[in-house]
Design an enzyme around this catalytic site. Structure first.
Site, PDB file in Angstrom:
ATOM      1  N   ARG A  34       0.826  -1.211   0.000  1.00 25.31           N
ATOM      2  CA  ARG A  34       0.000   0.000   0.000  1.00 25.31           C
ATOM      3  C   ARG A  34       0.863   1.265   0.000  1.00 25.31           C
ATOM      4  O   ARG A  34       0.540   2.251  -0.655  1.00 25.31           O
ATOM      5  CB  ARG A  34      -0.937  -0.024   1.211  1.00 25.31           C
ATOM      6  N   HIS A  38       0.571   4.094  -2.812  1.00 24.97           N
ATOM      7  CA  HIS A  38       0.173   5.467  -2.482  1.00 24.97           C
ATOM      8  C   HIS A  38       1.278   6.471  -2.795  1.00 24.97           C
ATOM      9  O   HIS A  38       1.008   7.643  -3.032  1.00 24.97           O
ATOM     10  CB  HIS A  38      -0.252   5.572  -1.018  1.00 24.97           C
ATOM     11  N   HIS A 162      -5.983  -6.168  -3.749  1.00 24.46           N
ATOM     12  CA  HIS A 162      -6.822  -6.245  -2.550  1.00 24.46           C
ATOM     13  C   HIS A 162      -6.999  -7.682  -2.072  1.00 24.46           C
ATOM     14  O   HIS A 162      -7.771  -7.952  -1.157  1.00 24.46           O
ATOM     15  CB  HIS A 162      -8.162  -5.525  -2.770  1.00 24.46           C
ATOM     16  N   TRP A 178     -10.357  -8.794   2.613  1.00 22.47           N
ATOM     17  CA  TRP A 178     -11.081  -9.160   1.399  1.00 22.47           C
ATOM     18  C   TRP A 178     -11.134 -10.683   1.222  1.00 22.47           C
ATOM     19  O   TRP A 178     -12.064 -11.196   0.615  1.00 22.47           O
ATOM     20  CB  TRP A 178     -10.403  -8.550   0.175  1.00 22.47           C
TER      21      TRP A 178
HETATM   22 FE1  HIF Z   1      -6.212  -0.315  -1.666  1.00 16.48          FE
HETATM   23  N1  HIF Z   1      -7.229   0.143   0.022  1.00 16.48           N
HETATM   24  N2  HIF Z   1      -7.452   0.891  -2.736  1.00 16.48           N
HETATM   25  N3  HIF Z   1      -5.114  -0.683  -3.318  1.00 16.48           N
HETATM   26  N4  HIF Z   1      -4.939  -1.406  -0.519  1.00 16.48           N
HETATM   27  C1  HIF Z   1      -6.979  -0.315   1.284  1.00 16.48           C
HETATM   28  C2  HIF Z   1      -6.014  -1.216   1.662  1.00 16.48           C
HETATM   29  C3  HIF Z   1      -5.084  -1.749   0.797  1.00 16.48           C
HETATM   30  C4  HIF Z   1      -8.558   1.546  -2.273  1.00 16.48           C
HETATM   31  C5  HIF Z   1      -8.916   1.681  -0.943  1.00 16.48           C
HETATM   32  C6  HIF Z   1      -8.314   0.995   0.100  1.00 16.48           C
HETATM   33  C7  HIF Z   1      -5.423  -0.256  -4.577  1.00 16.48           C
HETATM   34  C8  HIF Z   1      -6.525   0.452  -4.956  1.00 16.48           C
HETATM   35  C9  HIF Z   1      -7.463   0.978  -4.103  1.00 16.48           C
HETATM   36  C10 HIF Z   1      -3.879  -2.128  -1.009  1.00 16.48           C
HETATM   37  C11 HIF Z   1      -3.391  -2.064  -2.305  1.00 16.48           C
HETATM   38  C12 HIF Z   1      -3.984  -1.401  -3.355  1.00 16.48           C
HETATM   39  C13 HIF Z   1      -7.916   0.261   2.202  1.00 16.48           C
HETATM   40  C14 HIF Z   1      -7.939   0.013   3.701  1.00 16.48           C
HETATM   41  C15 HIF Z   1      -8.751   1.060   1.471  1.00 16.48           C
HETATM   42  C16 HIF Z   1      -9.923   1.878   1.996  1.00 16.48           C
HETATM   43  C17 HIF Z   1      -6.937   0.909   4.417  1.00 16.48           C
HETATM   44  C18 HIF Z   1      -6.921   0.640   5.891  1.00 16.48           C
HETATM   45  O1  HIF Z   1      -7.971   0.839   6.523  1.00 16.48           O
HETATM   46  O2  HIF Z   1      -5.868   0.233   6.411  1.00 16.48           O
HETATM   47  C19 HIF Z   1      -9.288   2.091  -3.388  1.00 16.48           C
HETATM   48  C20 HIF Z   1     -10.564   2.914  -3.286  1.00 16.48           C
HETATM   49  C21 HIF Z   1      -8.623   1.731  -4.522  1.00 16.48           C
HETATM   50  C22 HIF Z   1      -9.006   2.033  -5.977  1.00 16.48           C
HETATM   51  C23 HIF Z   1      -9.965   1.056  -6.493  1.00 16.48           C
HETATM   52  C24 HIF Z   1      -4.430  -0.815  -5.597  1.00 16.48           C
HETATM   53  C25 HIF Z   1      -5.102  -1.832  -6.442  1.00 16.48           C
HETATM   54  C26 HIF Z   1      -5.887  -2.733  -5.572  1.00 16.48           C
HETATM   55  C27 HIF Z   1      -3.780   0.177  -6.579  1.00 16.48           C
HETATM   56  C28 HIF Z   1      -3.456  -1.454  -4.700  1.00 16.48           C
HETATM   57  O3  HIF Z   1      -2.375  -2.026  -5.051  1.00 16.48           O
HETATM   58  C29 HIF Z   1      -3.366  -2.980   0.033  1.00 16.48           C
HETATM   59  C30 HIF Z   1      -2.222  -3.990  -0.118  1.00 16.48           C
HETATM   60  C31 HIF Z   1      -4.126  -2.742   1.169  1.00 16.48           C
HETATM   61  C32 HIF Z   1      -3.999  -3.416   2.526  1.00 16.48           C
HETATM   62  C33 HIF Z   1      -3.180  -2.571   3.465  1.00 16.48           C
HETATM   63  C34 HIF Z   1      -3.021  -3.164   4.840  1.00 16.48           C
HETATM   64  O4  HIF Z   1      -2.561  -2.424   5.717  1.00 16.48           O
HETATM   65  O5  HIF Z   1      -3.327  -4.339   5.071  1.00 16.48           O
END
Ligand code: HIF
Length: 287
Positions: A34, A38, A162, A178
């Site tokens: 993440r 980001h 995800h 998920w």
């Molecule tokens: Fe995420 N994402 N992401 N994300 N994400 C979260 C957590 C992770 C979006 C929202 C969230 C991508 C796209 C999007 C990861 C990787 C990627 C969380 C939860 C949210 C809300 C955060 C928290 O509460 O800790 C949205 C709206 C996206 C656009 C559709 C990417 C494609 C899936 C680009 C991507 O690589 C990962 C890994 C996590 C888990 C982080 C963790 O701390 O476990």
């Protein structure tokens, strides 16, 4: 201290820190993925601003964006690696760590190239609000990822990340993982998204998300963000959701390409792969 340019040594140290028995689900992997995303996902192709160059999350303006809540854990995990290899830039370290984490959690090898700078170029600073909002629909997802230069297929491929990690109510307000095996990279996210019956619920904090509960209601609740469900319900996105649910190899191949592209946003290279826009940044400052 390793020899400057010894990225293999850095890789090895990243692998060593992934196991974190005291943290979350026992792995730093998901939050590192993440962090990498980001750092890059603020990119705007039209104005050529944002992106991983500059590692702007070190500073309040970007690091304090509510969208980046929780990512300080990932940055802290990487500090000993930075201390052991002080020649690597944060911008390179964060992006490399995400790629290494995906591979170590059973995902594909992602082509990663070094050369990012830690100079913060004031003229390239992204405004807040560029990262996606999980409560929104397909048009928002498209707007955010088209801005970076991705197409519909790449968007769906990326979203397979995800499969890793979880939502934390104290970070995003959403809650839960998920998939069940959340530190193992696979196409399970797509299989569950396409195959399970998801129910929209409102959490005690007022946030709406989709959940799946076994009939017995005992096993851990799985979740989907409204933006995840939007992939299932959009006529173009859903074709790719089905393809990746059926074909893990295809997903791994497409994910590796799309994630590598994400890590390169805003970086320009010459024919030999050397970065041409990282040094001598005018008006910038260095950490
Ligand atoms: Fe995420 N994402 N992401 N994300 N994400 C979260 C957590 C992770 C979006 C929202 C969230 C991508 C796209 C999007 C990861 C990787 C990627 C969380 C939860 C949210 C809300 C955060 C928290 O509460 O800790 C949205 C709206 C996206 C656009 C559709 C990417 C494609 C899936 C680009 C991507 O690589 C990962 C890994 C996590 C888990 C982080 C963790 O701390 O476990």
């Amino acid at each position: 201290m390793s020899k400057p340019g010894n990225y293999e040594a850095v890789r090895k140290d990243i692998v060593k820190l992934l196991h974190q028995p005291e943290y979350d689900d026992g792995s730093a992997g998901p939050v590192l993925v993440r962090l990498a995303w980001h750092s890059a996902g603020t990119y705007d192709a039209e104005t050529d601003t944002g992106g991983s160059n500059g590692a702007g999350m070190r500073y309040e303006r970007e690091g304090g964006d509510p969208a980046n809540a929780g990512l300080q854990h990932a940055r802290v995990f990487l500090e000993p690696v930075k201390a052991a290899h002080p020649w690597i830039t944060y911008a390179d370290l964060w992006t490399l760590a995400g790629c290494v984490a995906v591979r170590e959690m059973g995902g594909p090898e992602i082509r990663w190239l070094p050369g990012r700078t830690d100079y913060v170029d004031d003229s390239k600073l992204p405004p807040r609000g560029r990262l996606p909002d999980g409560s929104k629909a397909a048009d928002h997802v498209r707007a955010v990822f088209y801005r970076m230069g991705f197409n519909d297929q790449e968007i769906v491929a990326l979203c397979g990340a995800h499969n890793l990690g979880r939502c934390h109510s104290d970070r995003s307000g959403f809650d839960g993982p998920w998939v069940n095996n959340l530190t193992r990279f696979s196409n399970q996210y797509f299989r569950l998204l396409a195959g399970l019956e998801w129910k929209l619920v409102t959490l005690p904090n007022g946030v709406k998300q989709w959940v799946y509960e076994d009939e017995d209601g005992i096993s851990e609740r799985l979740m989907m963000l409204p933006t995840d469900i939007a992939l299932r319900d959009d006529p173009v996105f859903c074709e790719w959701v089905d393809s990746y649910a059926e074909d893990k190899e295809l997903f791994f191949e497409d994910f590796a390409k799309a994630f590598a592209k994400l890590m390169e946003l805003g970086i320009t290279r010459d024919a030999r792969g050397r970065v041409t826009n990282a040094d001598n940044v005018k008006g910038g400052y260095h950490s």
